[in-house]
Design a protein around this motif. Structure first.
Motif, PDB file in Angstrom:
ATOM      1  N   TYR A 116       0.848  -1.185   0.000  1.00 18.77           N
ATOM      2  CA  TYR A 116       0.000   0.000   0.000  1.00 18.77           C
ATOM      3  C   TYR A 116       0.888   1.240   0.000  1.00 18.77           C
ATOM      4  CZ  TYR A 116       1.007   0.722   4.976  1.00 18.77           C
ATOM      5  OH  TYR A 116       1.643   0.952   6.169  1.00 18.77           O
ATOM      6  N   GLN A 117       0.311   2.348  -0.432  1.00 20.11           N
ATOM      7  CA  GLN A 117       1.030   3.616  -0.426  1.00 20.11           C
ATOM      8  C   GLN A 117       0.167   4.688   0.219  1.00 20.11           C
ATOM      9  OE1 GLN A 117       3.006   5.146  -3.898  1.00 20.11           O
ATOM     10  NE2 GLN A 117       3.244   3.101  -4.795  1.00 20.11           N
ATOM     11  N   ILE A 118       0.814   5.610   0.914  1.00 20.23           N
ATOM     12  CA  ILE A 118       0.134   6.774   1.471  1.00 20.23           C
ATOM     13  C   ILE A 118       0.318   7.938   0.506  1.00 20.23           C
ATOM     14  CG2 ILE A 118       0.042   8.409   3.384  1.00 20.23           C
ATOM     15  CD1 ILE A 118       1.187   6.181   5.169  1.00 20.23           C
ATOM     16  N   LYS A 119      -0.803   8.546   0.108  1.00 19.15           N
ATOM     17  CA  LYS A 119      -0.743   9.699  -0.793  1.00 19.15           C
ATOM     18  C   LYS A 119      -1.448  10.882  -0.145  1.00 19.15           C
ATOM     19  CE  LYS A 119      -0.200   7.760  -5.435  1.00 19.15           C
ATOM     20  NZ  LYS A 119       1.044   8.508  -5.685  1.00 19.15           N
ATOM     21  N   PHE A 120      -0.761  12.006  -0.081  1.00 21.03           N
ATOM     22  CA  PHE A 120      -1.351  13.237   0.434  1.00 21.03           C
ATOM     23  C   PHE A 120      -1.900  14.036  -0.746  1.00 21.03           C
ATOM     24  CE2 PHE A 120       1.865  11.983   3.518  1.00 21.03           C
ATOM     25  CZ  PHE A 120       1.139  12.021   4.695  1.00 21.03           C
ATOM     26  N   VAL A 121      -3.176  14.392  -0.663  1.00 25.39           N
ATOM     27  CA  VAL A 121      -3.842  15.053  -1.786  1.00 25.39           C
ATOM     28  C   VAL A 121      -4.593  16.283  -1.288  1.00 25.39           C
ATOM     29  CG1 VAL A 121      -4.084  12.876  -3.049  1.00 25.39           C
ATOM     30  CG2 VAL A 121      -5.933  13.651  -1.554  1.00 25.39           C
ATOM     31  N   ASP A 122      -4.847  17.212  -2.206  1.00 33.07           N
ATOM     32  CA  ASP A 122      -5.609  18.416  -1.859  1.00 33.07           C
ATOM     33  C   ASP A 122      -7.105  18.134  -1.788  1.00 33.07           C
ATOM     34  OD1 ASP A 122      -3.356  20.113  -1.719  1.00 33.07           O
ATOM     35  OD2 ASP A 122      -3.331  20.286  -3.906  1.00 33.07           O
ATOM     36  N   ASP A 123      -7.578  17.230  -2.642  1.00 30.82           N
ATOM     37  CA  ASP A 123      -9.005  16.905  -2.693  1.00 30.82           C
ATOM     38  C   ASP A 123      -9.151  15.434  -3.062  1.00 30.82           C
ATOM     39  OD1 ASP A 123     -11.710  16.559  -4.152  1.00 30.82           O
ATOM     40  OD2 ASP A 123     -11.914  18.525  -3.191  1.00 30.82           O
ATOM     41  N   ILE A 124      -9.738  14.661  -2.169  1.00 29.26           N
ATOM     42  CA  ILE A 124      -9.834  13.216  -2.384  1.00 29.26           C
ATOM     43  C   ILE A 124     -10.753  12.889  -3.550  1.00 29.26           C
ATOM     44  CG2 ILE A 124     -10.696  11.062  -1.361  1.00 29.26           C
ATOM     45  CD1 ILE A 124      -9.530  12.000   1.297  1.00 29.26           C
ATOM     46  N   TYR A 125     -11.889  13.569  -3.620  1.00 28.63           N
ATOM     47  CA  TYR A 125     -12.817  13.282  -4.726  1.00 28.63           C
ATOM     48  C   TYR A 125     -12.150  13.556  -6.074  1.00 28.63           C
ATOM     49  CZ  TYR A 125     -16.749  13.397  -7.911  1.00 28.63           C
ATOM     50  OH  TYR A 125     -17.577  13.155  -8.986  1.00 28.63           O
ATOM     51  N   GLU A 126     -11.469  14.672  -6.186  1.00 28.13           N
ATOM     52  CA  GLU A 126     -10.819  15.007  -7.454  1.00 28.13           C
ATOM     53  C   GLU A 126      -9.755  13.977  -7.825  1.00 28.13           C
ATOM     54  OE1 GLU A 126      -9.328  18.956  -7.503  1.00 28.13           O
ATOM     55  OE2 GLU A 126     -11.311  19.897  -7.353  1.00 28.13           O
ATOM     56  N   PHE A 127      -9.019  13.491  -6.835  1.00 26.16           N
ATOM     57  CA  PHE A 127      -7.998  12.479  -7.110  1.00 26.16           C
ATOM     58  C   PHE A 127      -8.650  11.214  -7.665  1.00 26.16           C
ATOM     59  CE2 PHE A 127      -5.473   8.781  -6.172  1.00 26.16           C
ATOM     60  CZ  PHE A 127      -4.175   9.171  -6.467  1.00 26.16           C
ATOM     61  N   VAL A 128      -9.722  10.756  -6.994  1.00 24.06           N
ATOM     62  CA  VAL A 128     -10.406   9.543  -7.447  1.00 24.06           C
ATOM     63  C   VAL A 128     -11.028   9.772  -8.820  1.00 24.06           C
ATOM     64  CG1 VAL A 128     -12.284   7.925  -6.947  1.00 24.06           C
ATOM     65  CG2 VAL A 128     -10.831   8.764  -5.087  1.00 24.06           C
ATOM     66  N   PHE A 129     -11.615  10.940  -9.019  1.00 21.53           N
ATOM     67  CA  PHE A 129     -12.249  11.269 -10.301  1.00 21.53           C
ATOM     68  C   PHE A 129     -11.236  11.199 -11.442  1.00 21.53           C
ATOM     69  CE2 PHE A 129     -13.761  14.095 -13.625  1.00 21.53           C
ATOM     70  CZ  PHE A 129     -15.112  13.780 -13.714  1.00 21.53           C
ATOM     71  N   GLU A 130     -10.050  11.720 -11.209  1.00 21.51           N
ATOM     72  CA  GLU A 130      -9.018  11.697 -12.250  1.00 21.51           C
ATOM     73  C   GLU A 130      -8.528  10.278 -12.522  1.00 21.51           C
ATOM     74  OE1 GLU A 130      -5.918  14.381 -11.195  1.00 21.51           O
ATOM     75  OE2 GLU A 130      -7.212  16.157 -11.246  1.00 21.51           O
ATOM     76  N   ASP A 131      -8.540   9.440 -11.486  1.00 26.71           N
ATOM     77  CA  ASP A 131      -8.082   8.059 -11.659  1.00 26.71           C
ATOM     78  C   ASP A 131      -9.149   7.193 -12.310  1.00 26.71           C
ATOM     79  OD1 ASP A 131      -6.178   5.779 -11.023  1.00 26.71           O
ATOM     80  OD2 ASP A 131      -7.958   5.131  -9.902  1.00 26.71           O
ATOM     81  N   ASP A 132     -10.416   7.393 -11.905  1.00 26.78           N
ATOM     82  CA  ASP A 132     -11.503   6.549 -12.410  1.00 26.78           C
ATOM     83  C   ASP A 132     -12.808   7.337 -12.303  1.00 26.78           C
ATOM     84  OD1 ASP A 132     -13.452   4.617 -12.923  1.00 26.78           O
ATOM     85  OD2 ASP A 132     -12.287   3.016 -11.994  1.00 26.78           O
ATOM     86  N   GLU A 133     -13.151   8.037 -13.364  1.00 27.59           N
ATOM     87  CA  GLU A 133     -14.310   8.927 -13.350  1.00 27.59           C
ATOM     88  C   GLU A 133     -15.602   8.188 -13.023  1.00 27.59           C
ATOM     89  OE1 GLU A 133     -16.759  11.843 -16.460  1.00 27.59           O
ATOM     90  OE2 GLU A 133     -14.659  11.300 -16.857  1.00 27.59           O
ATOM     91  N   ALA A 134     -15.809   7.023 -13.637  1.00 28.94           N
ATOM     92  CA  ALA A 134     -17.048   6.272 -13.420  1.00 28.94           C
ATOM     93  C   ALA A 134     -17.170   5.829 -11.964  1.00 28.94           C
ATOM     94  CB  ALA A 134     -17.090   5.060 -14.348  1.00 28.94           C
ATOM     95  N   TYR A 135     -16.077   5.378 -11.387  1.00 28.33           N
ATOM     96  CA  TYR A 135     -16.068   4.928  -9.992  1.00 28.33           C
ATOM     97  C   TYR A 135     -16.403   6.091  -9.061  1.00 28.33           C
ATOM     98  CZ  TYR A 135     -14.256   2.712  -5.718  1.00 28.33           C
ATOM     99  OH  TYR A 135     -14.117   2.191  -4.453  1.00 28.33           O
ATOM    100  N   ALA A 136     -15.791   7.243  -9.314  1.00 30.75           N
ATOM    101  CA  ALA A 136     -16.028   8.418  -8.471  1.00 30.75           C
ATOM    102  C   ALA A 136     -17.489   8.844  -8.520  1.00 30.75           C
ATOM    103  CB  ALA A 136     -15.124   9.567  -8.909  1.00 30.75           C
ATOM    104  N   LYS A 137     -18.068   8.864  -9.721  1.00 33.88           N
ATOM    105  CA  LYS A 137     -19.457   9.297  -9.870  1.00 33.88           C
ATOM    106  C   LYS A 137     -20.429   8.317  -9.222  1.00 33.88           C
ATOM    107  CE  LYS A 137     -19.035  12.076 -14.083  1.00 33.88           C
ATOM    108  NZ  LYS A 137     -19.410  12.197 -15.522  1.00 33.88           N
ATOM    109  N   GLU A 138     -20.089   7.029  -9.236  1.00 33.54           N
ATOM    110  CA  GLU A 138     -20.992   6.017  -8.690  1.00 33.54           C
ATOM    111  C   GLU A 138     -20.957   5.961  -7.168  1.00 33.54           C
ATOM    112  OE1 GLU A 138     -21.774   1.160  -8.857  1.00 33.54           O
ATOM    113  OE2 GLU A 138     -20.161   2.062 -10.042  1.00 33.54           O
ATOM    114  N   LEU A 139     -19.780   6.106  -6.573  1.00 35.77           N
ATOM    115  CA  LEU A 139     -19.636   5.835  -5.146  1.00 35.77           C
ATOM    116  C   LEU A 139     -19.335   7.060  -4.290  1.00 35.77           C
ATOM    117  CD1 LEU A 139     -17.610   2.502  -5.343  1.00 35.77           C
ATOM    118  CD2 LEU A 139     -20.052   2.788  -4.933  1.00 35.77           C
ATOM    119  N   LEU A 140     -18.928   8.155  -4.913  1.00 36.58           N
ATOM    120  CA  LEU A 140     -18.579   9.346  -4.148  1.00 36.58           C
ATOM    121  C   LEU A 140     -19.358  10.543  -4.670  1.00 36.58           C
ATOM    122  CD1 LEU A 140     -14.684   8.894  -4.029  1.00 36.58           C
ATOM    123  CD2 LEU A 140     -16.342   8.232  -2.276  1.00 36.58           C
ATOM    124  N   SER A 141     -19.201  11.655  -3.981  1.00 36.73           N
ATOM    125  CA  SER A 141     -19.847  12.896  -4.393  1.00 36.73           C
ATOM    126  C   SER A 141     -18.895  14.052  -4.123  1.00 36.73           C
ATOM    127  CB  SER A 141     -21.153  13.106  -3.621  1.00 36.73           C
ATOM    128  OG  SER A 141     -21.609  14.438  -3.775  1.00 36.73           O
TER     129      SER A 141
END
Length: 270
Positions: A30-55
């Motif tokens: 596993y890796q620890i990543k420090f980010v400014d915005d968690i939703y934006e990070f997930v959205f950039e990695d997997d847009e469909a996943y972010a839209k389905e499970l996060l807001s």
């Protein structure tokens, strides 16, 4: 920054040693990543996943996230209000819980495993319990247990009072976290706090949920009795109507009207 990383690594190692629940060999994937915005990070990695499970409206300080390429990430929001160490330790417990689940079921698709809502809810309890217990141990000499227990209960009460329509899934998620905190506190101050704190449960079914968690604080325990945990949570489903309307004449949830008594060796609401 390297000094901070070294400090965090030392604290993580100390936490794992303190809990005694995790097999740590230094090669954890596993890796620890420090980010400014968690939703934006997930959205950039997997847009469909972010839209389905996060807001975008979700307030996320930490997230155990399985990246699109299968990598296990602890996403930690960089912000003044975030307890960095506490958030890392909380998400770390999720990582080890799901590693144990993967080994038990021989399924290493972690996104698939995260679809098990029942295990996810137990892991939220487990993460809250272990992280809180560790911090209580660190500050034990400066803690008034009754004051802290009352604060935990008041926060739970404030949550129930926050809306006239409470979603059952969110209510269960929230209560398991506060139950974990109280159990952690009680375990460190057994002479000051009882197993049950007065006016802490919505009804008997929530009391039963608490009783189950009291006896299932380790991952091997939940693995053994997962079917019972599922039945307990499914029995809560018909409470949605009550959650929407359970207000007394003072405008507070009936949570405040319950007390716990011992009848014939069994705890019940009275």
């Amino acid at each position: 920054m390297s000094d901070v990383i070294d400090m965090l690594k030392a604290k993580i190692a100390d936490f794992c040693k303190y809990t005694g629940e995790f097999k740590v060999n230094g090669n954890e994937n596993y890796q620890i990543k420090f980010v400014d915005d968690i939703y934006e990070f997930v959205f950039e990695d997997d847009e469909a996943y972010a839209k389905e499970l996060l807001s975008p409206q979700d307030i996320l300080y930490g997230l155990f996230y399985v990246a699109n390429n299968g990598e296990l990430l602890l996403l930690i929001k960089i912000a003044d209000e975030v307890n960095i160490l506490g958030t890392i330790l909380h998400e770390l417990v999720h990582v080890y819980d799901f590693i144990a689940l993967a080994e038990k079921r021989n399924i290493h698709n972690y996104r698939k495993l995260q679809e098990d809502t029942f295990f996810v809810l137990w892991s939220e309890f487990h993460a809250s319990y272990l992280m809180y217990k560790y911090f209580v141990e660190l500050g034990k000499d400066n803690i008034n247990p009754l004051d802290v227990a009352t604060e935990i209960r008041n926060k739970l009460g404030n949550y129930y009072d926050s809306s006239e329509k409470l979603d059952l899934q969110t209510a269960v998620n929230t209560t398991v976290r506060y139950y974990g905190q109280y159990m952690a506190l009680q375990s460190q101050f057994p002479n000051d706090l009882n197993k049950h704190f007065q006016r802490f449960y919505f009804d008997r079914k929530f009391l039963k949920k608490y009783e189950f968690l009291w006896e299932h604080r380790k991952v091997e325990c939940i693995m053994r009795d997962m079917n019972l945990w599922i039945r307990i949570l499914k029995n809560l489903e018909n409470l949605q109507y009550l959650l929407n309307r359970a207000w007394n004449v003072n405008g507070n949830m009936v949570l405040y009207d319950w007390n716990i008594c011992l009848h014939g060796g069994v705890y019940d609401i009275c």
